[in-house]
Design an enzyme around this catalytic site. Structure first.
Site, PDB file in Angstrom:
ATOM      1  N   GLY A 179       0.822  -1.201   0.000  1.00  0.00           N
ATOM      2  CA  GLY A 179       0.000   0.000   0.000  1.00  0.00           C
ATOM      3  C   GLY A 179       0.856   1.251   0.000  1.00  0.00           C
ATOM      4  N   ASP A 306     -14.332   8.035  11.141  1.00  0.00           N
ATOM      5  CA  ASP A 306     -14.000   6.947  10.219  1.00  0.00           C
ATOM      6  C   ASP A 306     -15.164   5.993   9.980  1.00  0.00           C
ATOM      7  OD1 ASP A 306     -11.503   8.068  10.183  1.00  0.00           O
ATOM      8  OD2 ASP A 306     -10.459   6.382  11.119  1.00  0.00           O
ATOM      9  N   HIS A 439      10.588  36.990   5.284  1.00  0.00           N
ATOM     10  CA  HIS A 439      11.794  36.472   4.622  1.00  0.00           C
ATOM     11  C   HIS A 439      12.901  36.331   5.651  1.00  0.00           C
ATOM     12  CE1 HIS A 439      14.948  35.983   1.589  1.00  0.00           C
ATOM     13  NE2 HIS A 439      15.652  36.876   2.277  1.00  0.00           N
TER      14      HIS A 439
END
Length: 462
Positions: A179, A306, A439
């Site tokens: 898998g 689920d 940055h």
């Protein structure tokens, strides 16, 4: 209180995993009287057998890789190997700390917690520990377990599931991972970092096949560079023991041998023998069928996590549980846009995304109406410092919103928060481009990609 037959809770929840406990916490916060029934430990798969322990193993693997590669940063270090006893101790301490915190939360919200194996006994009750717990509404949240294939027995010895893999007391010399989805590539990545020779077998044509094809190809390239082998596009036929390991045969006759076989083909719902069908709850292939508000065909029963056929992610369970609690409390609720849910695969490098793939966008809007842009992390200062490679890919409806953000590279999971806002607020590239990104950060790459898509690239070619 649960033993008092005269008590009727506002909400009885069967299952204390991500979806169940989220509904319990939010429901109690909104003034509902909540009973939460769990046969194991509150926190469910994610905390004890999924998200948290696997990420701890992956972080240990990351430290191992950094020790091996330290010389390239001018740091002299030696790598002496993996102490699995110590790795497992670290992993278990992380779980234990979070578990204690969650128990404290449940208690502080005055949720009536009942430890025991429950069964739906009517549209408004659950039987547990010989008692009947009555509620005005019942929420089913019994989760999932690792799946296997017909004829492939997971024995916990040489053929194992992810549950067994999390408790290994050794580093396997070699492993076959059946898998190539999230679970498979995460274990393959961690084991490779620990020193295991890994081969992934995936029946579909790409690793992480639900992701944008570009992300899959970038991950495959990175795995080749790391020495993780994989066989794509041919399905599994059989597995058998050898003298000192296991042999896997594919449908085309090709064979692979290793010390262990990890079966990582996904997870199936826990719904059998729990009284769902007997109480008239509509089912499909073991999943409970729900509408967009997580309501079943039985008015007094909802289901989340689920157990229902939505994305199997802890944060989806949280959202679904919260939605049910708020609906029952009388608040206005909005259905979940599952395309707008962030997804992260925590292998090395990470794969993160939100929104739809380029292929899906073309299917929906037409190929001539879709624009895709790739921003290479080679142009990002912090990624250079970290020595990570990868890309941020943006998918846009022509002259319209960004409908997909797909990222590959170390720490890209930390960038998915802004990506989620961009997709869910239907941002135009020009709107993101005018925001100032710090940055040097990897987050800056998100801004640079949108600058380029808006037609004004800075640190990238036109």
């Amino acid at each position: 209180m649960a033993n008092d037959a005269s008590t009727v809770f506002d909400l009885v929840i069967l299952g204390g995993g991500s979806g169940g406990y989220a509904a319990a916490l939010r429901g109690a916060q909104l003034g509902l009287d909540v009973a939460l029934i769990e046969k194991g430990k509150v926190g469910g798969t994610c905390l004890h057998n999924g998200c948290i322990p696997t990420k701890a193993l992956l972080h240990a693997g990351e430290i191992a890789d950094q020790a091996r590669d330290s010389a390239q940063f001018g740091v002299k270090a030696t790598f002496e190997g993996i102490d699995m006893e110590a790795v497992n101790k670290y992993k278990d301490e992380v779980i234990s700390g979070l578990y204690k915190g969650l128990q404290g939360l449940i208690a502080s919200r005055k949720v009536h917690y009942i430890e025991g194996e429950g069964k739906l006994s009517s549209p408004t009750s659950v039987d547990v520990n010989g008692q009947r717990v009555e509620g005005r509404h019942v929420l089913l949240a019994t989760g999932s377990v690792p799946k296997s294939l017909p004829g492939l027995e997971i024995d916990g010895n040489r053929i194992i599931s992810s549950d067994h893999a999390l408790k290994l007391d050794r580093v396997p010399k070699s492993a076959i991972v059946l898998g190539g989805g999230v679970i498979g590539v995460e274990f393959a990545s961690a084991w490779k970092s620990f020193g295991t020779e890994v081969t992934i077998v995936e029946g579909l044509k790409h690793l992480v096949p639900v992701e944008d094809e570009n992300s899959s190809k970038l991950l495959e390239r990175a795995f080749r560079k790391r020495g993780i082998k994989f066989n794509l596009g041919t399905f599994f036929d059989k597995a058998e023991y050898t003298e000192d390991g296991v042999r896997v045969t594919l449908a085309d006759g090709k064979t692979f041998e290793a010390e262990l076989l990890l079966v990582a083909i996904g997870r199936g719902p826990v719904s059998q023998g729990l009284g769902y069908e007997e109480q008239g709850v509509a089912m499909d292939r073991g999943y409970v069928v729900v509408d967009e508000y997580m309501q079943t065909n039985v008015p007094t029963i909802s289901a989340v996590g689920d157990l229902v056929p939505t994305l199997q992610l802890a944060h989806v369970g949280f959202a679904e549980g919260i939605l049910v609690a708020e609906r029952l409390a009388g608040l206005k609720t909005v259905p979940i846009d599952y395309d707008g849910v962030p997804k992260v695969t925590y292998c090395h490098p990470e794969v993160a995304s939100v929104g739809i793939t380029e292929a899906k966008a073309k299917e929906i809007y037409g190929a001539d109406k879709v624009v895709a842009l790739k921003y290479n992390l080679a142009g990002n200062g912090k990624s250079k410092i970290l020595k990570t490679a990868g890309e941020i890919k943006l998918v846009q409806v022509k002259d319209g919103a960004v409908v997909g953000v797909h990222m590959v590279g170390d720490r890209m999971g930390e960038q998915v928060g802004e990506a989620q806002l961009i997709y869910n607020w239907e941002a135009l590239p020009s709107e993101v481009a005018q925001l100032i990104h710090a940055h040097p950060t990897q987050n800056e790459a998100m801004g640079e990609a949108h600058l380029a898509l808006a037609g004004k690239p800075l640190h990238s070619h036109d």
